[in-house]
Design a protein around this motif. Structure first.
Motif, PDB file in Angstrom:
ATOM      1  N   GLY A  72       0.807  -1.214   0.000  1.00 13.81           N
ATOM      2  CA  GLY A  72       0.000   0.000   0.000  1.00 13.81           C
ATOM      3  C   GLY A  72       0.839   1.262   0.000  1.00 13.81           C
ATOM      4  N   LYS A  73       2.169   1.114   0.166  1.00 11.91           N
ATOM      5  CA  LYS A  73       3.083   2.258   0.159  1.00 11.91           C
ATOM      6  C   LYS A  73       3.403   2.630  -1.287  1.00 11.91           C
ATOM      7  N   VAL A  74       2.876   3.761  -1.744  1.00 10.56           N
ATOM      8  CA  VAL A  74       3.060   4.190  -3.132  1.00 10.56           C
ATOM      9  C   VAL A  74       4.334   5.018  -3.264  1.00 10.56           C
ATOM     10  N   VAL A  75       5.134   4.687  -4.251  1.00 13.27           N
ATOM     11  CA  VAL A  75       6.362   5.441  -4.524  1.00 13.27           C
ATOM     12  C   VAL A  75       6.362   5.916  -5.973  1.00 13.27           C
ATOM     13  N   ASP A 110       2.670   0.635  -6.014  1.00 15.97           N
ATOM     14  CA  ASP A 110       2.750   0.018  -4.687  1.00 15.97           C
ATOM     15  C   ASP A 110       4.098  -0.700  -4.525  1.00 15.97           C
ATOM     16  N   LEU A 111       4.950  -0.138  -3.686  1.00 14.11           N
ATOM     17  CA  LEU A 111       6.281  -0.721  -3.478  1.00 14.11           C
ATOM     18  C   LEU A 111       6.185  -2.095  -2.834  1.00 14.11           C
ATOM     19  N   ILE A 157      17.452   1.712  -4.847  1.00  6.26           N
ATOM     20  CA  ILE A 157      17.853   1.966  -3.457  1.00  6.26           C
ATOM     21  C   ILE A 157      18.320   3.408  -3.288  1.00  6.26           C
ATOM     22  N   LYS A 158      19.221   3.863  -4.151  1.00  7.63           N
ATOM     23  CA  LYS A 158      19.726   5.244  -4.053  1.00  7.63           C
ATOM     24  C   LYS A 158      18.621   6.253  -4.335  1.00  7.63           C
ATOM     25  N   VAL A 166      14.596   6.033   3.653  1.00  4.97           N
ATOM     26  CA  VAL A 166      15.717   5.174   4.027  1.00  4.97           C
ATOM     27  C   VAL A 166      15.242   3.783   4.449  1.00  4.97           C
ATOM     28  N   GLU A 167      14.169   3.723   5.220  1.00  4.23           N
ATOM     29  CA  GLU A 167      13.670   2.430   5.684  1.00  4.23           C
ATOM     30  C   GLU A 167      13.213   1.570   4.505  1.00  4.23           C
ATOM     31  N   GLU A 168      12.508   2.194   3.570  1.00  6.36           N
ATOM     32  CA  GLU A 168      12.045   1.471   2.381  1.00  6.36           C
ATOM     33  C   GLU A 168      13.223   0.973   1.553  1.00  6.36           C
ATOM     34  N   ALA A 169      14.270   1.828   1.445  1.00  8.88           N
ATOM     35  CA  ALA A 169      15.472   1.436   0.696  1.00  8.88           C
ATOM     36  C   ALA A 169      16.139   0.227   1.345  1.00  8.88           C
ATOM     37  N   GLY A 170      16.095   0.160   2.668  1.00  9.48           N
ATOM     38  CA  GLY A 170      16.678  -0.970   3.388  1.00  9.48           C
ATOM     39  C   GLY A 170      15.948  -2.271   3.097  1.00  9.48           C
ATOM     40  N   VAL A 171      14.628  -2.176   2.955  1.00  5.63           N
ATOM     41  CA  VAL A 171      13.850  -3.374   2.646  1.00  5.63           C
ATOM     42  C   VAL A 171      14.158  -3.846   1.226  1.00  5.63           C
ATOM     43  N   VAL A 172      14.292  -2.904   0.299  1.00  7.39           N
ATOM     44  CA  VAL A 172      14.648  -3.258  -1.083  1.00  7.39           C
ATOM     45  C   VAL A 172      16.002  -3.964  -1.107  1.00  7.39           C
TER      46      VAL A 172
END
Length: 239
Positions: A72-75, A110-111, A157-158, A166-172
């Motif tokens: 549900g997190k849209v990027v 949706d990421l 990620i970058k 940052v948190e989302e990038a960590g999950v990726v």
């Protein structure tokens, strides 16, 4: 050549000859492989440790749990990708808006759903089910799909970090390292548990140690036989 000690020289010669004989046998296809294929010693040990490595690298369930909160997190990001066209096809197939403009990949959607699809494909690859992966993308080669996941998610990620996600990038990053890499690198290799192969593994490690010592004693005895020895030098006493 002068023989200083015939018994030591003959012992060393016997050890070296037997060492070479075993060395020759190691490179012969005398060991059983998958599908009845005969393997040499190096191939057999490499195959065994690859299977054991795969058996201890199944982190996909934990990775799935990390992805769940992002559903549900849209990027909306744009970034360069070496395989932008393939990544756009794969991303679009799982319901995310993705377009490739040259080497630039534009992603909106949706990421969590995107990463869940990457984990699902990785899980199928880990279980050596490449056909299931290809079927989801109109017959695209399963290895190409996994490469598209890597080239599509890695530079994301970058892009997410620049957007202060940052948190989302960590999950990726976790999905890439603990799911995509594992599924891709271990594809086609049967998994094995250490406890199931404990006897063989210990036998190989013990053999390696003994075989190394075997060579060392052969050299030692040969050198001793021709009079080449190392002795502690005498300490000069000062008057």
């Amino acid at each position: 050549m002068l023989i200083h000690s015939k018994s030591s020289f003959m012992k060393g010669l016997l050890l070296m000859a037997s060492f070479c004989a075993v060395f020759f046998m190691i490179f012969m296809p005398l060991f059983p492989g998958d599908g009845g294929k005969a393997l040499n010693g190096l191939e057999y040990s490499d195959d065994l440790f690859n299977k054991l490595s795969k058996g201890s690298s199944y982190f996909i369930p934990e990775t799935q749990k990390r992805v769940e909160p992002l559903k549900g997190k849209v990027v909306e990001v744009a970034y360069p990708s070496k395989k932008a066209d393939d990544a756009a096809k794969v991303f679009a197939a799982v319901g995310v808006t993705a377009t490739a403009e040259g080497s630039t990949l534009k992603v909106q959607g949706d990421l969590g759903a995107l990463l869940a699809a990457a984990v699902a494909d990785s899980d199928a690859m880990y279980k050596n089910d490449g056909k299931a992966v290809s079927a989801r993308y109109a017959g695209m080669d399963h290895m190409t799909v996994m490469e598209a996941w890597w080239e599509g998610l890695n530079p994301m990620i970058k892009a997410l970090q620049k957007n202060k996600m940052v948190e989302e990038a960590g999950v990726v990053d976790s999905v890439l390292k603990r799911a995509v890499e594992t599924g891709y690198n271990f594809y086609g290799i049967p998994a094995a548990k250490v406890m199931d192969k404990l006897g063989v593994m210990i036998g190989l490690l013990v053999f390696y140690v003994l075989y190394t010592v075997w060579y060392g004693f052969a050299i030692f005895e040969l050198f001793d036989g021709i009079g080449l020895t190392m002795k502690k030098s005498k300490i000069k006493q000062e008057a």
